[in-house]
Scaffold this active site. Structure first.
Site, PDB file in Angstrom:
ATOM      1  N   ASN A   9     -13.175  -6.122   1.761  1.00 15.48           N
ATOM      2  CA  ASN A   9     -13.551  -5.339   0.307  1.00 15.48           C
ATOM      3  C   ASN A   9     -12.666  -6.000  -0.438  1.00 15.48           C
ATOM      4  OD1 ASN A   9     -11.607  -3.703  -1.984  1.00 15.48           O
ATOM      5  ND2 ASN A   9      -9.740  -3.457  -1.275  1.00 15.48           N
ATOM      6  N   HIS A  96      -7.165   2.956  -2.666  1.00  9.62           N
ATOM      7  CA  HIS A  96      -7.037   2.060  -2.252  1.00  9.62           C
ATOM      8  C   HIS A  96      -4.824   1.544  -2.694  1.00  9.62           C
ATOM      9  CE1 HIS A  96      -5.915  -2.531  -2.102  1.00  9.62           C
ATOM     10  NE2 HIS A  96      -7.014  -2.178  -0.481  1.00  9.62           N
ATOM     11  N   GLU A  98      -3.913  -0.301  -4.566  1.00 16.95           N
ATOM     12  CA  GLU A  98      -3.917  -1.528  -5.899  1.00 16.95           C
ATOM     13  C   GLU A  98      -4.080   0.037  -6.719  1.00 16.95           C
ATOM     14  OE1 GLU A  98      -6.543  -3.844  -4.775  1.00 16.95           O
ATOM     15  OE2 GLU A  98      -4.652  -5.356  -3.119  1.00 16.95           O
ATOM     16  N   GLU A 168      -3.152   1.741   5.579  1.00 18.48           N
ATOM     17  CA  GLU A 168      -3.143   0.065   5.234  1.00 18.48           C
ATOM     18  C   GLU A 168      -1.564  -0.093   4.463  1.00 18.48           C
ATOM     19  OE1 GLU A 168      -6.595  -1.792   3.740  1.00 18.48           O
ATOM     20  OE2 GLU A 168      -6.231  -0.992   2.075  1.00 18.48           O
ATOM     21  N   GLY A 174      -2.508  -8.227   1.352  1.00 13.49           N
ATOM     22  CA  GLY A 174      -2.083  -9.422   0.193  1.00 13.49           C
ATOM     23  C   GLY A 174      -1.301 -10.721   0.356  1.00 13.49           C
TER      24      GLY A 174
END
Ligand code: PEP
Length: 251
Positions: A9, A96, A98, A168, A174
């Site tokens: 990604n 996702h 985010e 996730e 991150g």
């Protein structure tokens, strides 16, 4: 038999020329990856067409990172599932964290997006996962179960053949913090049980469930060795072809 998948990604990284170079490097090294491991690169919208040309004739598949929740029309700035398919995408990532966190992506919108993606021939990588405070409160099972029920339970057994789940944990994305192999396996097995609850054991057994969250060459082998972890969704480490390929070679 369920597929082993390693998907990169890229998020909002690389210019178009940089992305084309990265895709070329991935294709050049893809022969080093075991033949039963599917490689996917998910790129920004601007990169899809030129990267599709680079991937042509290779075993690497193309994915988008998102798609619109409307079919077409006056939705300035949006990119539809039909557009993605016509640009050469085989997959799109949806949900996702985010996008859930910064762009108000709700489970309702994800149902609409998944429906449109499937109707346009795309496969979907649906992301689920809990935030740090949810993990600390012991709610991670409930959160993942609710995300799956609200979105995937709206679909059919046939649709499920074209859906991949990416677990996730938001606290691992991150951040450099990875879920331990035991933590990841525990929740992957749980997610498979939730899928089985609606669609039966055969569909759940066939479903690829990827781990995402600071996965790198040094920890991929242990994660991928778990029986319910069928590969990874890779963020930061997918921006270096060597690391991305090393992760895929961990199988
Ligand atoms: C991701 O965003 O999908 C991801 C897993 O990111 P990272 O590998 O950088 O944690």
């Amino acid at each position: 038999m369920r597929k082993k998948i390693v998907a990169g990604n890229w998020k909002m990284n690389t210019t178009v020329p940089e992305g084309v170079e990265l895709a070329k490097a991935v294709v050049a090294k893809s022969a080093e990856v075991p033949a039963d491991v599917k490689l996917i690169v998910a790129t920004p919208f601007t990169h899809l067409c030129p990267v599709a040309q680079v991937l042509e004739g290779s075993s690497v598949s193309l994915s988008a990172e998102n798609c619109a929740d409307q079919e077409k029309g006056a939705y300035t700035g949006e990119v539809s599932a039909a557009m993605l398919a016509s640009a050469g995408c085989e997959y799109t990532i949806l949900g996702h964290s985010e996008r859930r966190q910064y762009y108000g992506e709700t489970d309702e919108k994800l149902v609409a997006k998944t429906r449109l993606a499937l109707a346009n021939g795309l496969k979907v990588i649906l992301c689920v996962g809990e935030k740090l405070e949810e993990r600390e409160a012991g709610k991670h099972f409930d959160v993942c179960e609710a995300q799956i029920k609200h979105v995937l339970y709206q679909f059919t057994e046939a649709d499920m053949q074209r859906i991949v789940i990416a677990y996730e944990p938001v606290w691992a994305i991150g951040t450099g913090k990875t879920a331990t192999a035991e933590q990841a396996e525990e929740i992957h097995a749980f997610i498979r049980k939730v899928v089985a609850g609606k669609f039966g054991a055969a569909v759940a057994d066939d479903m690829s469930i990827l781990y995402g969250g600071s996965c790198k060459p040094s920890n991929a082998r242990e994660l991928f060795a778990q029986p319910d972890i069928d590969g990874g969704l890779i963020g930061g480490a997918a921006l270096k072809a060597d690391d991305f390929i090393a992760i895929a070679r961990s199988y």
